[in-house]
Motif scaffolding. Sequence first.
Motif, mmCIF file in Angstrom:
data_model
loop_
_atom_site.group_PDB
_atom_site.id
_atom_site.type_symbol
_atom_site.label_atom_id
_atom_site.label_comp_id
_atom_site.label_asym_id
_atom_site.label_seq_id
_atom_site.Cartn_x
_atom_site.Cartn_y
_atom_site.Cartn_z
ATOM 1 N N PRO A 132 70.239 66.729 -62.079
ATOM 2 C CA PRO A 132 69.452 65.973 -61.085
ATOM 3 C C PRO A 132 68.742 66.919 -60.106
ATOM 4 O O PRO A 132 69.092 67.009 -58.930
ATOM 5 C CB PRO A 132 70.516 65.124 -60.381
ATOM 6 C CG PRO A 132 71.762 65.953 -60.447
ATOM 7 C CD PRO A 132 71.681 66.677 -61.778
ATOM 8 N N LEU A 133 67.750 67.636 -60.603
ATOM 9 C CA LEU A 133 67.035 68.636 -59.808
ATOM 10 C C LEU A 133 65.677 68.140 -59.368
ATOM 11 O O LEU A 133 65.090 67.255 -59.991
ATOM 12 C CB LEU A 133 66.826 69.914 -60.634
ATOM 13 C CG LEU A 133 68.056 70.698 -61.045
ATOM 14 C CD1 LEU A 133 67.663 71.802 -62.021
ATOM 15 C CD2 LEU A 133 68.749 71.264 -59.828
ATOM 16 N N ARG A 134 65.159 68.744 -58.325
ATOM 17 C CA ARG A 134 63.759 68.574 -57.938
ATOM 18 C C ARG A 134 62.930 69.489 -58.849
ATOM 19 O O ARG A 134 63.430 70.478 -59.375
ATOM 20 C CB ARG A 134 63.561 68.973 -56.480
ATOM 21 C CG ARG A 134 64.300 68.085 -55.501
ATOM 22 C CD ARG A 134 64.162 68.672 -54.090
ATOM 23 N NE ARG A 134 65.132 68.089 -53.195
ATOM 24 C CZ ARG A 134 66.365 68.547 -52.975
ATOM 25 N NH1 ARG A 134 66.784 69.627 -53.592
ATOM 26 N NH2 ARG A 134 67.172 67.932 -52.144
ATOM 27 N N ALA A 135 61.659 69.165 -59.007
ATOM 28 C CA ALA A 135 60.805 69.939 -59.913
ATOM 29 C C ALA A 135 60.750 71.413 -59.528
ATOM 30 O O ALA A 135 60.874 72.290 -60.390
ATOM 31 C CB ALA A 135 59.402 69.343 -59.947
ATOM 32 N N ALA A 136 60.580 71.708 -58.254
ATOM 33 C CA ALA A 136 60.495 73.112 -57.823
ATOM 34 C C ALA A 136 61.802 73.850 -58.088
ATOM 35 O O ALA A 136 61.793 75.024 -58.469
ATOM 36 C CB ALA A 136 60.134 73.189 -56.343
ATOM 37 N N ASP A 137 62.928 73.166 -57.906
ATOM 38 C CA ASP A 137 64.219 73.795 -58.184
ATOM 39 C C ASP A 137 64.378 74.065 -59.679
ATOM 40 O O ASP A 137 64.909 75.104 -60.076
ATOM 41 C CB ASP A 137 65.368 72.911 -57.690
ATOM 42 C CG ASP A 137 65.435 72.825 -56.184
ATOM 43 O OD1 ASP A 137 64.886 73.715 -55.507
ATOM 44 O OD2 ASP A 137 66.042 71.862 -55.679
ATOM 45 N N ALA A 138 63.912 73.147 -60.497
ATOM 46 C CA ALA A 138 63.973 73.357 -61.948
ATOM 47 C C ALA A 138 63.136 74.565 -62.352
ATOM 48 O O ALA A 138 63.550 75.363 -63.199
ATOM 49 C CB ALA A 138 63.493 72.104 -62.680
ATOM 50 N N PHE A 139 61.963 74.723 -61.737
ATOM 51 C CA PHE A 139 61.132 75.896 -62.034
ATOM 52 C C PHE A 139 61.812 77.184 -61.577
ATOM 53 O O PHE A 139 61.760 78.204 -62.269
ATOM 54 C CB PHE A 139 59.753 75.773 -61.388
ATOM 55 C CG PHE A 139 58.743 75.135 -62.296
ATOM 56 C CD1 PHE A 139 58.119 75.871 -63.281
ATOM 57 C CD2 PHE A 139 58.436 73.795 -62.170
ATOM 58 C CE1 PHE A 139 57.201 75.287 -64.136
ATOM 59 C CE2 PHE A 139 57.521 73.197 -63.013
ATOM 60 C CZ PHE A 139 56.899 73.940 -64.000
ATOM 61 N N GLN A 140 62.457 77.149 -60.417
ATOM 62 C CA GLN A 140 63.154 78.347 -59.927
ATOM 63 C C GLN A 140 64.273 78.746 -60.877
ATOM 64 O O GLN A 140 64.418 79.916 -61.249
ATOM 65 C CB GLN A 140 63.724 78.086 -58.536
ATOM 66 C CG GLN A 140 64.479 79.276 -57.969
ATOM 67 C CD GLN A 140 65.072 78.999 -56.603
ATOM 68 O OE1 GLN A 140 64.791 77.994 -55.976
ATOM 69 N NE2 GLN A 140 65.914 79.897 -56.148
ATOM 70 N N LEU A 141 65.076 77.772 -61.286
ATOM 71 C CA LEU A 141 66.180 78.066 -62.204
ATOM 72 C C LEU A 141 65.655 78.483 -63.577
ATOM 73 O O LEU A 141 66.192 79.401 -64.196
ATOM 74 C CB LEU A 141 67.108 76.860 -62.308
ATOM 75 C CG LEU A 141 68.351 77.024 -63.166
ATOM 76 C CD1 LEU A 141 69.164 78.249 -62.769
ATOM 77 C CD2 LEU A 141 69.203 75.761 -63.093
ATOM 78 N N ALA A 142 64.601 77.849 -64.038
ATOM 79 C CA ALA A 142 64.004 78.225 -65.324
ATOM 80 C C ALA A 142 63.520 79.667 -65.292
ATOM 81 O O ALA A 142 63.740 80.431 -66.245
ATOM 82 C CB ALA A 142 62.859 77.287 -65.672
#
Length: 71
Positions: free
Chosen positions: A26-36
């Motif tokens: 359950p991530l925000r889009a920006a957090d998903a990009f950071q983790l990716a």
Amino acid sequence: MREDWTETPPTEEVRIQAERLLQVYPLRAADAFQLAAALISSEGAFEPLAFVCLDDRLSEAARGEGFIVEP
């Protein structure tokens, strides 16, 4: 300091990883990009890398992806 960091550009591979992360956590889009970006940058590492984060959702996702989360 700029000489000491590695920058991961927003490539298609990062976008694909971010989309996968959004399906799993359950991530925000920006957090998903950071983790990716962190996942792409850490490919081939012999040991789990540290991921510094104070956000609970992002921390849990990073742990789920094999990072050691600090603090």
